[in-house]
Design a protein around this motif. Structure first.
Motif, PDB file in Angstrom:
ATOM      1  N   UNK A   1       0.889  -1.289   0.033  1.00  0.00           N
ATOM      2  CA  UNK A   1      -0.142   0.042   0.011  1.00  0.00           C
ATOM      3  C   UNK A   1       0.855   1.212  -0.002  1.00  0.00           C
ATOM      4  N   UNK A   2       2.160   1.139   0.695  1.00  0.00           N
ATOM      5  CA  UNK A   2       3.042   2.315   0.546  1.00  0.00           C
ATOM      6  C   UNK A   2       4.149   1.701   0.443  1.00  0.00           C
ATOM      7  N   UNK A   3       5.218   2.740   0.757  1.00  0.00           N
ATOM      8  CA  UNK A   3       6.678   2.361   0.666  1.00  0.00           C
ATOM      9  C   UNK A   3       7.307   2.691   1.865  1.00  0.00           C
ATOM     10  N   UNK A   4       6.566   2.782   2.992  1.00  0.00           N
ATOM     11  CA  UNK A   4       7.230   2.865   4.437  1.00  0.00           C
ATOM     12  C   UNK A   4       8.445   1.982   4.639  1.00  0.00           C
ATOM     13  N   UNK A   5       9.778   2.272   4.754  1.00  0.00           N
ATOM     14  CA  UNK A   5      10.731   1.293   4.979  1.00  0.00           C
ATOM     15  C   UNK A   5      10.644   0.286   6.084  1.00  0.00           C
TER      16      UNK A   5
ATOM     17  N   UNK B   1      19.684   3.333   4.121  1.00  0.00           N
ATOM     18  CA  UNK B   1      18.979   3.474   2.756  1.00  0.00           C
ATOM     19  C   UNK B   1      19.711   2.690   1.630  1.00  0.00           C
ATOM     20  N   UNK B   2      20.892   1.968   1.946  1.00  0.00           N
ATOM     21  CA  UNK B   2      21.459   1.321   1.004  1.00  0.00           C
ATOM     22  C   UNK B   2      21.306  -0.354   1.444  1.00  0.00           C
ATOM     23  N   UNK B   3      21.462  -1.065   0.550  1.00  0.00           N
ATOM     24  CA  UNK B   3      21.619  -2.692   0.873  1.00  0.00           C
ATOM     25  C   UNK B   3      22.577  -3.064   1.637  1.00  0.00           C
ATOM     26  N   UNK B   4      23.779  -2.162   1.339  1.00  0.00           N
ATOM     27  CA  UNK B   4      24.849  -2.671   2.650  1.00  0.00           C
ATOM     28  C   UNK B   4      24.461  -2.120   4.113  1.00  0.00           C
ATOM     29  N   UNK B   5      23.981  -1.157   4.203  1.00  0.00           N
ATOM     30  CA  UNK B   5      23.484  -0.557   5.363  1.00  0.00           C
ATOM     31  C   UNK B   5      22.463  -1.386   6.031  1.00  0.00           C
ATOM     32  N   UNK B   6      21.640  -1.972   5.253  1.00  0.00           N
ATOM     33  CA  UNK B   6      20.472  -2.642   5.598  1.00  0.00           C
ATOM     34  C   UNK B   6      21.175  -4.079   6.175  1.00  0.00           C
ATOM     35  N   UNK B   7      22.248  -4.419   5.405  1.00  0.00           N
ATOM     36  CA  UNK B   7      22.623  -5.782   5.719  1.00  0.00           C
ATOM     37  C   UNK B   7      23.118  -6.105   6.964  1.00  0.00           C
TER      38      UNK B   7
ATOM     39  N   UNK C   1      18.370  -6.617  -0.071  1.00  0.00           N
ATOM     40  CA  UNK C   1      18.169  -6.404  -1.609  1.00  0.00           C
ATOM     41  C   UNK C   1      16.600  -6.008  -1.628  1.00  0.00           C
ATOM     42  N   UNK C   2      15.722  -6.690  -1.278  1.00  0.00           N
ATOM     43  CA  UNK C   2      14.517  -6.620  -1.251  1.00  0.00           C
ATOM     44  C   UNK C   2      13.786  -4.909  -0.951  1.00  0.00           C
ATOM     45  N   UNK C   3      14.577  -4.720   0.398  1.00  0.00           N
ATOM     46  CA  UNK C   3      14.044  -3.316   0.779  1.00  0.00           C
ATOM     47  C   UNK C   3      14.703  -2.423   0.199  1.00  0.00           C
ATOM     48  N   UNK C   4      15.946  -2.474  -0.159  1.00  0.00           N
ATOM     49  CA  UNK C   4      16.668  -1.287  -0.892  1.00  0.00           C
ATOM     50  C   UNK C   4      15.989  -1.167  -2.337  1.00  0.00           C
ATOM     51  N   UNK C   5      15.511  -2.045  -2.823  1.00  0.00           N
ATOM     52  CA  UNK C   5      15.119  -2.005  -4.182  1.00  0.00           C
ATOM     53  C   UNK C   5      13.492  -1.638  -4.176  1.00  0.00           C
ATOM     54  N   UNK C   6      12.887  -1.978  -3.054  1.00  0.00           N
ATOM     55  CA  UNK C   6      11.293  -1.676  -3.247  1.00  0.00           C
ATOM     56  C   UNK C   6      11.239  -0.391  -2.561  1.00  0.00           C
ATOM     57  N   UNK C   7      11.842   0.055  -1.594  1.00  0.00           N
ATOM     58  CA  UNK C   7      11.728   1.403  -0.884  1.00  0.00           C
ATOM     59  C   UNK C   7      12.516   2.186  -1.455  1.00  0.00           C
ATOM     60  N   UNK C   8      13.790   2.120  -1.752  1.00  0.00           N
ATOM     61  CA  UNK C   8      14.816   3.069  -2.132  1.00  0.00           C
ATOM     62  C   UNK C   8      15.195   3.349  -3.518  1.00  0.00           C
ATOM     63  N   UNK C   9      14.511   2.369  -4.153  1.00  0.00           N
ATOM     64  CA  UNK C   9      14.883   2.207  -5.847  1.00  0.00           C
ATOM     65  C   UNK C   9      16.249   1.849  -5.815  1.00  0.00           C
ATOM     66  N   UNK C  10      16.910   1.224  -5.119  1.00  0.00           N
ATOM     67  CA  UNK C  10      18.185   0.873  -5.536  1.00  0.00           C
ATOM     68  C   UNK C  10      18.334  -0.575  -6.835  1.00  0.00           C
TER      69      UNK C  10
ATOM     70  N   UNK D   1      12.658   0.365 -12.715  1.00  0.00           N
ATOM     71  CA  UNK D   1      11.786  -0.156 -11.614  1.00  0.00           C
ATOM     72  C   UNK D   1      12.234  -1.315 -10.680  1.00  0.00           C
ATOM     73  N   UNK D   2      13.427  -1.254 -10.119  1.00  0.00           N
ATOM     74  CA  UNK D   2      14.236  -2.153  -9.632  1.00  0.00           C
ATOM     75  C   UNK D   2      13.237  -3.243  -8.578  1.00  0.00           C
ATOM     76  N   UNK D   3      12.529  -2.329  -7.629  1.00  0.00           N
ATOM     77  CA  UNK D   3      11.745  -3.024  -6.738  1.00  0.00           C
ATOM     78  C   UNK D   3      10.489  -3.746  -7.252  1.00  0.00           C
ATOM     79  N   UNK D   4       9.724  -2.939  -8.352  1.00  0.00           N
ATOM     80  CA  UNK D   4       8.664  -3.676  -8.829  1.00  0.00           C
ATOM     81  C   UNK D   4       9.189  -5.022  -9.850  1.00  0.00           C
ATOM     82  N   UNK D   5      10.404  -4.829 -10.219  1.00  0.00           N
ATOM     83  CA  UNK D   5      10.922  -6.017 -10.908  1.00  0.00           C
ATOM     84  C   UNK D   5      11.238  -7.156 -10.063  1.00  0.00           C
TER      85      UNK D   5
END
Length: 395
Positions: free
Chosen positions: A33-37, A112-118, A129-138, A177-181
């Motif tokens: 419904x939204x892209x809240x991290x 905000x990056x996959x490395x930091x999320x990791x 990878x999922x959060x970074x791409x879906x929320x932050x467009x990485x 559209x990395x997150x949608x992909x």
DNA sequence: GACCCGTGGAC
DNA sequence: TGTCCAAGGGT
């Protein structure tokens, strides 16, 4: 129709085909419904090895109780475990709690990056990878079981290795559209490119799919040989006093860590008995073992001791048979579950409860219990109720 | 890489 | 009824 060998030249067309399919067919899921991290992170942790249908209810209740990352960080661990009760893999709950605390401590806020999320506890390569791409467009891949299966079939690869999957997934990610992909590939795996009975007729990628052409789709990736699951038997001490029973909090880290359960002792398994009937071999010794458990907790048992029916429960890696024994204790036993305290473990900042014992009633809804323990609690309650009815009828 | 870590649904 | 396995991570 002969498939087109998948070369990088075809990537743009393939991406468009799948994204168009996703735009048309994507399920309406709460975390979309939204892209809240924070919300996306909660959904990804809950979805680890867990079906969408199971997660939805937990997700909604979780966000109602812990609407923000700071509300979760401030929450009591017992309440966190209670909200996770029944979802399984309970270390995820403690890790998510820890992640919330870690986020709160970061001056920069949410990673905000996959490395930091990791770096957050419970966040591995996939989840980052999922959060970074879906929320932050990485532009980064997210390889889960679905993606593994889709890629294995697309390339007709029987045994895709992690490095190979990472490379294939990375080069395919849609740059815009990395997150949608990433979600589209997972969605395809969950709804079209399924483990059994894949619906290749409706698959937007079928024209590029090597496994469909070879007729090997259902055999890709190759099944891993199933391991033999060991069997274990456990005597449970159902210590009863005044309509309540005694529970012990299990140590964090192991099986069912952090949840409350009847004090137990593992007993040797009968060789060759896997039908759950082996409890008879224990005979009256189960009661003796249960008494030993209670005495180890500083309790003096008295009066009649009764065995409840054995409860069988399958864990992912262990088939357990529980042999519950109801024990009675006299007045004054309340003390075993009071007078406890909190003590630093000397390593981290976490406080470890010294005497994790407490009394609960049959309808207790405060503590988190594993499914099998809930069954035992219910069996105790029913046995007790039927006996009271019998006493009533004799009057 | 192997093993541990839950539960429920589908077949 | 047994088997598989589902948006994995930690060790």
């Amino acid at each position: 129709m002969k498939p087109i060998p998948l070369a990088p030249d075809h990537f743009p067309e393939l991406r468009s085909a799948l994204l168009a399919h996703y735009d048309r067919e994507a399920r309406d899921l709460p975390w979309r419904r939204d892209r809240d991290p924070y919300r996306v992170l909660v959904s990804e942790i809950m979805l680890q090895q867990t079906r969408v249908d199971t997660v939805v209810g937990y997700y909604d209740r979780w966000l109602e109780r812990f609407p923000t990352v700071s509300s979760l960080a401030d929450a009591d661990e017992g309440e966190v475990m209670k909200a996770w009760e029944g979802l399984g893999y309970y270390r995820r709950a403690r890790n998510l709690h820890g992640a919330a605390k870690a986020v709160r401590e970061r001056p920069q806020g949410f990673p905000r990056s996959s490395d930091e999320l990791r770096a957050l506890p419970g966040v591995g390569e996939y989840t980052a990878g999922a959060v970074a791409s879906i929320v932050f467009g990485e532009v980064t891949p997210a390889v889960d079981g679905n993606v593994r299966r889709v890629l294995a079939r697309l390339y007709d690869e029987p045994d895709p290795k992690p490095a190979w999957l990472r490379e294939r997934a990375a080069e395919l990610v849609d740059r815009g559209r990395p997150g949608d992909w990433n979600q589209a590939v997972m969605e395809l795996g969950a709804t079209v490119c399924t483990p059994q009975g894949p619906r290749c007729e409706t698959c937007p990628l079928s024209v590029w799919c090597a496994a469909r052409e070879a007729g090997t789709a259902e055999k890709r990736p190759a099944a891993r040989k199933a391991k033999v699951v060991p069997h274990g038997r456990f005597v449970l001490a159902v210590v009863e006093m005044g309509g309540q029973v005694l529970l012990q909090r299990r140590p964090a880290g192991g099986l069912l860590g952090g949840l409350w359960a009847f004090p137990e002792q593992r007993v040797p398994d009968e060789a060759g008995r896997r039908d759950g009937s082996g409890e008879e071999a224990v005979g009256g010794t189960a009661i003796g073992i249960a008494i030993g458990i209670a005495e180890g907790l500083g309790l003096r048992v008295e009066g009649e001791h009764v065995r409840l029916p054995a409860v069988s429960h399958r864990f992912s890696h262990l088939h357990a048979t529980y042999l519950p024994v109801v024990l009675r204790v006299g007045p004054g036993a309340e003390g075993v579950a009071s007078g406890g305290g909190w003590q630093a473990d000397g390593i981290g900042e976490e406080l470890e409860e010294v005497r994790p014992l407490r009394w609960i009633g049959p309808d207790d809804s405060e503590v988190a219990l594993p499914v099998a323990q809930r069954k035992v609690l219910q069996a105790w309650h029913e046995a007790r109720s039927s006996k009271e009815v019998a006493c009533e009828s004799r009057r």
